[in-house]
Design an enzyme around this catalytic site. Structure first.
Site, PDB file in Angstrom:
ATOM      1  N   LYS A 187     -25.893  40.537  -0.711  1.00 59.68           N
ATOM      2  CA  LYS A 187     -26.919  41.582  -0.576  1.00 59.68           C
ATOM      3  C   LYS A 187     -27.696  41.786  -1.867  1.00 59.68           C
ATOM      4  O   LYS A 187     -28.885  42.091  -1.826  1.00 59.68           O
ATOM      5  CB  LYS A 187     -26.295  42.898  -0.124  1.00 59.68           C
ATOM      6  CG  LYS A 187     -25.869  42.864   1.330  1.00 59.68           C
ATOM      7  CD  LYS A 187     -25.773  44.258   1.926  1.00 59.68           C
ATOM      8  CE  LYS A 187     -25.532  44.146   3.423  1.00 59.68           C
ATOM      9  NZ  LYS A 187     -25.317  45.429   4.059  1.00 59.68           N
ATOM     10  N   LYS A 199     -25.674  35.123   8.673  1.00 59.40           N
ATOM     11  CA  LYS A 199     -25.262  36.160   9.640  1.00 59.40           C
ATOM     12  C   LYS A 199     -26.480  36.865  10.268  1.00 59.40           C
ATOM     13  O   LYS A 199     -27.461  37.116   9.570  1.00 59.40           O
ATOM     14  CB  LYS A 199     -24.417  37.173   8.853  1.00 59.40           C
ATOM     15  CG  LYS A 199     -23.868  38.323   9.656  1.00 59.40           C
ATOM     16  CD  LYS A 199     -22.932  39.154   8.792  1.00 59.40           C
ATOM     17  CE  LYS A 199     -23.641  40.306   8.115  1.00 59.40           C
ATOM     18  NZ  LYS A 199     -23.266  41.638   8.576  1.00 59.40           N
ATOM     19  N   LYS A 209     -29.189  43.502  11.040  1.00 57.43           N
ATOM     20  CA  LYS A 209     -30.258  44.408  11.473  1.00 57.43           C
ATOM     21  C   LYS A 209     -31.314  44.586  10.401  1.00 57.43           C
ATOM     22  O   LYS A 209     -32.437  44.973  10.695  1.00 57.43           O
ATOM     23  CB  LYS A 209     -29.705  45.755  11.958  1.00 57.43           C
ATOM     24  CG  LYS A 209     -28.800  46.494  11.005  1.00 57.43           C
ATOM     25  CD  LYS A 209     -28.325  47.801  11.629  1.00 57.43           C
ATOM     26  CE  LYS A 209     -26.834  47.953  11.684  1.00 57.43           C
ATOM     27  NZ  LYS A 209     -26.100  47.861  10.408  1.00 57.43           N
TER      28      LYS A 209
END
Ligand code: AQP
Length: 331
Positions: free
Chosen positions: A111, A194, A197
């Site tokens: 991230k 992956k 959202k």
């Protein structure tokens, strides 16, 4: 009865990955467990969220969970920021967890990306808050997607170190529950990444509020390779996109990869994608319709969450007060 805790971030519209990797399993577990389900808004702000957007996404997430079958009466559904015990215990865990442990967390690396220096401190200590979420309820089982397994191992390391440092057997060992053929649903644009959202590309994912035409279009455009589907599961090795679509189909049809290939092996992707899109529409349309109905009455939705927060606090507050006493805080 075993107590289960799990959470989901209101960081966007919930995806098929969230559904197959988490929410669908939550609903099944309600049969024979005591379940505590949390919309983890404190986690969501580890990456900047527009305030109005966060409020809307929080209601949308709660409505979607209810639409999927989360039961707020027999079990508990609440907002993380409404129960102060989470941050109180997270601070203690910030002081228990070691920097070396956090440095190994792959989700932070993914991230934060290349701009690590610019990531929030909250993103770095996210796993400590997640450990607090679970241990504040003395939950012992946590249904999560495969991507969260490392965080649960860290939550166990934190519990052990706390128990060791303070000479107690207070926090319990947690067991991850990783279930189903789609424990990790991958992006429709890149089978090695992956489905998320918050992915900037809407084409990378199926949102649980996508309509039938959008679902069909996204599946038609999903990346694949030129070969037809194999007849045996070994034929999916080194074909991440094919494997992903077969895994999604398997999870929706309640079978496994081999079962899908027995039915569809040898077909080209054109025909298989059509069957997959039909199955997705059949499963997702009722969820999105019910979500829309629930969102039409925000006060009723807020009342469910408020009640849930009171019940969650009634469990967590005494546990966290005891942890504070063990640390030596004057109570
Ligand atoms: N692609 C996935 N496949 C299987 N399970 C998944 N989960 C998330 N993505 C997949 C599971 O969903 C639960 C809730 O996840 P989360 O919202 O708390 O955080 P996340 O894992 O970071 O999910 P996203 O969708 O990728 O959110 P963003 O984009 O905000 O980071 C977890 O149990 C997770 O395993």
């Amino acid at each position: 009865m075993q107590r289960i805790f799990s959470g989901i971030q209101p960081s966007g519209i919930p995806t098929l990955g969230n559904y197959l990797g988490a929410i669908q399993n939550w609903v099944g577990l309600q049969q024979d467990h005591e379940c505590i389900w949390c919309v983890v808004d404190l986690h969501a702000i580890t990456v900047f969220q527009d305030p109005k957007g966060l409020t809307a996404a929080t209601r949308e997430m709660a409505a979607t969970l209810l639409a999927c079958g989360v039961d707020p009466v027999k079990h508990v559904l609440f907002l993380q920021s409404s129960v102060r015990a989470h941050v109180q215990l997270a601070w203690i865990f910030n002081c228990v967890a070691r920097l070396g442990w956090l440095n190994r967390m792959t989700q932070f690396k993914d991230k934060a990306g290349k701009d690590r220096e610019n990531a929030s401190a909250g993103l770095y200590v996210y796993p400590n808050l997640m450990a607090a979420d679970i241990h504040a309820y003395h939950a012992t089982r946590v249904p999560v997607g495969d991507d969260q397994k490392q965080h649960l191992e860290l939550a166990n390391d934190i519990a052990q170190k706390f128990n060791h440092d303070y000479g107690v057997e207070f926090f319990k060992n947690i067991e991850p529950l990783i279930m189903g053929p789609a424990a990790r649903v991958m992006s429709l644009r890149d089978g090695t990444k992956k489905m998320s959202k918050s992915d900037p590309s809407d084409q990378s994912r199926i949102n649980l509020n996508d309509d039938a035409d959008t679902i069909a279009l996204k599946i038609r455009r999903a990346k694949t390779d030129p070969e037809p589907l194999p007849s045996e599961t070994e034929g999916l090795v080194d074909r991440p996109e094919a494997r992903n679509l077969v895994g999604i189909y398997a999870a929706l049809a309640d079978t496994d990869h081999a079962g899908v290939l027995r039915e569809h092996g040898g077909k080209g992707f054109g025909a298989f994608k059509q069957s997959l899109a039909d199955l997705l529409v059949e499963k997702i349309s009722p969820i999105s319709q019910e979500t829309t109905r629930l969102l039409a009455d925000p006060s009723a939705l807020d009342a469910i969450l408020h009640k849930g927060s009171e019940r969650a606090a009634a469990i967590a507050d005494p546990i966290v007060a005891e942890a504070e006493r063990l640390v030596g805080f004057l109570k």
